[in-house]
Write a protein that holds these residues in place. Structure first.
Motif, short mmCIF file in Angstrom:
data_model
loop_
_atom_site.label_atom_id
_atom_site.label_comp_id
_atom_site.label_asym_id
_atom_site.label_seq_id
_atom_site.Cartn_x
_atom_site.Cartn_y
_atom_site.Cartn_z
N ARG A 318 -1.30 -2.51 -6.34
CA ARG A 318 -0.99 -1.06 -7.11
C ARG A 318 -0.84 -0.20 -6.12
O ARG A 318 0.06 1.07 -6.25
CB ARG A 318 -2.04 -0.89 -8.09
CG ARG A 318 -2.15 -1.90 -8.83
CD ARG A 318 -3.25 -1.44 -9.88
NE ARG A 318 -2.93 -0.44 -10.75
CZ ARG A 318 -2.36 -0.58 -12.09
NH1 ARG A 318 -2.14 -1.65 -12.53
NH2 ARG A 318 -2.51 0.82 -12.78
N LEU A 319 -1.59 -0.19 -4.77
CA LEU A 319 -1.47 1.01 -3.79
C LEU A 319 -0.93 0.63 -2.37
O LEU A 319 -0.40 1.72 -1.81
CB LEU A 319 -2.93 1.72 -3.51
CG LEU A 319 -3.71 1.76 -4.96
CD1 LEU A 319 -5.27 2.44 -4.80
CD2 LEU A 319 -3.16 3.13 -5.80
N GLY A 320 -0.85 -0.39 -2.23
CA GLY A 320 -0.41 -0.96 -0.84
C GLY A 320 1.15 -0.65 -0.57
O GLY A 320 1.75 -0.02 -1.35
N LEU A 321 1.37 -0.75 0.86
CA LEU A 321 2.78 -0.45 1.30
C LEU A 321 3.93 -1.32 0.64
O LEU A 321 4.93 -1.18 0.56
CB LEU A 321 2.79 -0.73 2.86
CG LEU A 321 2.38 0.78 3.78
CD1 LEU A 321 2.39 0.53 5.10
CD2 LEU A 321 3.11 1.83 3.21
N VAL A 328 6.43 3.13 -1.72
CA VAL A 328 7.44 3.95 -2.41
C VAL A 328 7.44 5.02 -2.03
O VAL A 328 8.33 5.77 -1.73
CB VAL A 328 7.21 3.90 -4.35
CG1 VAL A 328 8.39 4.72 -4.89
CG2 VAL A 328 7.34 2.59 -4.69
N LEU A 329 6.09 5.86 -1.64
CA LEU A 329 5.87 7.15 -1.04
C LEU A 329 6.57 7.08 0.27
O LEU A 329 7.31 8.09 0.65
CB LEU A 329 4.44 7.25 -0.90
CG LEU A 329 4.09 8.67 0.00
CD1 LEU A 329 4.55 9.84 -0.81
CD2 LEU A 329 2.49 8.76 0.12
N ALA A 330 6.50 6.20 1.18
CA ALA A 330 7.04 6.14 2.31
C ALA A 330 8.78 6.25 2.54
O ALA A 330 9.24 6.90 3.30
CB ALA A 330 6.47 5.01 3.30
N ALA A 380 -1.66 5.64 6.37
CA ALA A 380 -0.84 6.16 7.53
C ALA A 380 0.50 6.58 6.44
O ALA A 380 1.20 7.72 7.01
CB ALA A 380 -0.07 4.74 8.04
N ALA A 381 0.91 6.11 5.24
CA ALA A 381 1.89 6.69 4.57
C ALA A 381 1.47 8.05 3.89
O ALA A 381 2.43 9.16 4.05
CB ALA A 381 1.99 6.03 3.25
N ARG A 391 5.88 10.03 13.23
CA ARG A 391 6.79 8.96 12.55
C ARG A 391 7.16 7.57 13.23
O ARG A 391 7.88 6.77 12.90
CB ARG A 391 7.98 9.65 12.12
CG ARG A 391 7.61 11.11 11.40
CD ARG A 391 8.90 11.71 10.73
NE ARG A 391 9.72 10.77 9.68
CZ ARG A 391 9.19 10.75 8.42
NH1 ARG A 391 8.34 11.71 8.20
NH2 ARG A 391 9.84 10.45 7.47
N ALA A 392 6.51 7.47 14.53
CA ALA A 392 7.04 6.36 15.40
C ALA A 392 6.58 5.05 14.96
O ALA A 392 7.07 4.13 15.18
CB ALA A 392 6.22 6.38 16.68
N TRP A 393 5.57 4.84 13.92
CA TRP A 393 5.33 3.63 13.34
C TRP A 393 6.01 3.22 12.10
O TRP A 393 6.32 2.10 11.85
CB TRP A 393 3.88 3.81 12.63
CG TRP A 393 3.79 4.46 11.64
CD1 TRP A 393 3.79 6.19 11.48
CD2 TRP A 393 3.59 4.16 10.19
NE1 TRP A 393 3.66 6.42 10.10
CE2 TRP A 393 3.63 5.27 9.27
CE3 TRP A 393 3.75 2.76 9.41
CZ2 TRP A 393 3.41 5.30 7.84
CZ3 TRP A 393 3.74 2.80 8.21
CH2 TRP A 393 3.47 4.07 7.28
N LEU A 394 7.21 4.00 11.64
CA LEU A 394 8.13 3.99 10.61
C LEU A 394 8.82 2.62 10.52
O LEU A 394 9.29 1.97 9.67
CB LEU A 394 8.71 4.94 10.06
CG LEU A 394 7.69 6.11 9.34
CD1 LEU A 394 8.58 7.38 9.07
CD2 LEU A 394 7.25 5.54 7.97
N PRO A 395 9.55 2.39 12.16
CA PRO A 395 10.28 1.18 12.04
C PRO A 395 9.63 0.07 11.53
O PRO A 395 10.49 -1.11 11.34
CB PRO A 395 10.63 1.21 13.56
CG PRO A 395 10.62 2.48 14.04
CD PRO A 395 9.47 3.14 13.13
N CYS A 396 8.32 -0.14 11.49
CA CYS A 396 7.54 -1.28 10.93
C CYS A 396 8.19 -1.66 9.51
O CYS A 396 7.97 -2.64 9.03
CB CYS A 396 6.25 -1.03 10.98
SG CYS A 396 5.21 -1.09 12.69
#
Length: 400
Positions: A318-321, A328-330, A380-381, A391-396
């Motif tokens: 329900r909450l995870g990435l 969805v937030l990211a 993180a999100a 934002r360097a982690w977002l390519p993950c």
């Protein structure tokens, strides 16, 4: 972390403080099991680098980094995920930098024997395949000075898989008798995690970094493959009975049923696919394609229903990435930042409130420390969307 689907916890304003407390607890008593080389802990640590808990947690994480499966994968304990962790962890623990450089050289060397027809997920996808490895390598490149030689082999493999309009090379094989994946056997997966959307994000990231590649054939092949893959995705879309333009789990082989499906997440459905299409159109200079993708995401944002689209029995669901609100937030944050999409800004505000209302002091035993399914990804999100963290982690996630 306390979680109760029926009765939300007291709203929490201090997300940074929660992240620090989580890292501090994790460093003292890291949970047993899980993939200790997953990038979740160093991703979260580099976002709160101003606190002493960050280098302490990364130091503990690094003791077992790389001891998972030796496959070159971004998730499930693979070495590409370890590379991301080492790269981001080196920002708070500089001794990891030489280790990251050695692993980057290893991952950009000779390719594994990837299939180019009747493929399985590890032959192409973002979670356990070369799309994720390519994103990990792109994330570690020096801004403005990409190493073309490191990126070309993986990009060329993914481009080959997209060498025809119907993407026949991406039809899966070997899943006919699989207990969970038989539904995708002989079909082309659409999603971000295991499908064409993930391939599109990796090709887009590579194209952005290799636009000045001295080999014009390499860049041209990459752009043509990206264009074929994104147009295939557009052709698979339909509007469900909630008014959302969305995608089935695999390419349409019959007229779609308009009934709405609750899975609208980073991994499947409109959030991940619409972002992949918008970013590809932006990289290719296709303003009409970018507007189409933005309209698709707007249809989700305007009809998004937390009581319907967030479901499952666990916080990860329900909450995870991967499956939940944080993913969805990211995506909404990426649309807000890069596309300046008003509906994305509204949805982002809603989801920040939804998540912070459901977080309390963390108990590491409640969740794994993985990025996609654990509390580090949720925090993180939130830090990125609500606090303007790096934002360097977002390519993950195939984002930026």
């Amino acid at each position: 972390m306390a979680y109760d689907a029926a009765a939300p916890a007291t709203p929490l304003d201090d997300v940074h403080g929660l992240a620090v407390r989580y890292l501090r607890q994790w460093a003292v008593a890291p949970p047993e099991g899980g993939h200790r080389c997953d990038p979740g802990i160093p991703v979260l640590a580099h976002l709160v680098a101003d606190d002493r808990a960050a280098p302490a947690a990364v130091a503990v994480w690094s003791r077992t980094a790389g001891r998972g499966p030796s496959r070159p994968a971004l998730y499930d304990g693979g070495l590409a995920g370890t590379l991301v962790g080492l790269h981001l962890g080196s920002r708070v623990h500089s001794g990891l930098r030489p280790v990251a450089d050695r692993l980057r050289a290893h991952l950009s060397g000779r390719l594994p024997p990837y299939r180019t027809h009747a493929v399985t997920f590890p032959d192409y996808d973002l979670i356990c395949g070369p799309a994720g490895t390519l994103l990990a390598l792109c994330a570690g490149e020096t801004a403005g000075r990409p190493d073309f030689a490191r990126l070309r082999p993986l990009a060329a493999h993914l481009a080959l898989l997209c060498d025809a309009d119907d993407l026949p090379r991406l039809r899966t094989g070997h899943y006919a008798d699989h207990p969970y994946l038989s539904w995708v056997h002989g079909r082309v997966n659409t999603g971000m995690g295991h499908g064409v959307a993930g391939v599109v994000t990796a090709l887009t990231a590579a194209l952005r970094r290799t636009g000045a590649d001295p080999d014009p054939d390499a860049t041209g092949d990459l752009a043509a493959a990206l264009d074929r893959a994104r147009r295939w995705l557009v052709r698979q879309s339909y509007v469900d009975d909630r008014g959302i333009r969305t995608w089935p789990g695999a390419g349409l082989d019959r007229p779609p049923a308009p009934r709405a499906h609750p899975r609208q997440a980073w991994c499947y459905g409109t959030p991940g696919v619409a972002w992949a299409l918008w970013d590809a159109a932006d990289a290719l200079g296709d303003s009409a394609g970018a507007r189409w993708a933005a309209a698709a995401f707007t249809s989700l944002a305007e009809h998004y229903d937390e009581t319907f689209h967030l479901y499952g029995d666990t916080p990860a669901d329900r909450l995870g990435l991967c499956h939940g609100a944080a993913g969805v937030l990211a995506v909404a944050d990426a649309f807000d930042r890069h596309a300046r999409l008003p509906a994305a800004a509204v949805l982002k505000k809603r989801l920040v409130a939804h998540l912070t209302a459901r977080l309390a002091r963390p108990a590491p035993a409640d969740w794994p420390a993985d990025l996609l399914t654990g509390l580090p990804g949720v925090l993180a999100a939130l830090l990125t969307a609500a606090r303007g963290a790096p934002r360097a982690w977002l390519p993950c996630l195939g984002l930026r």
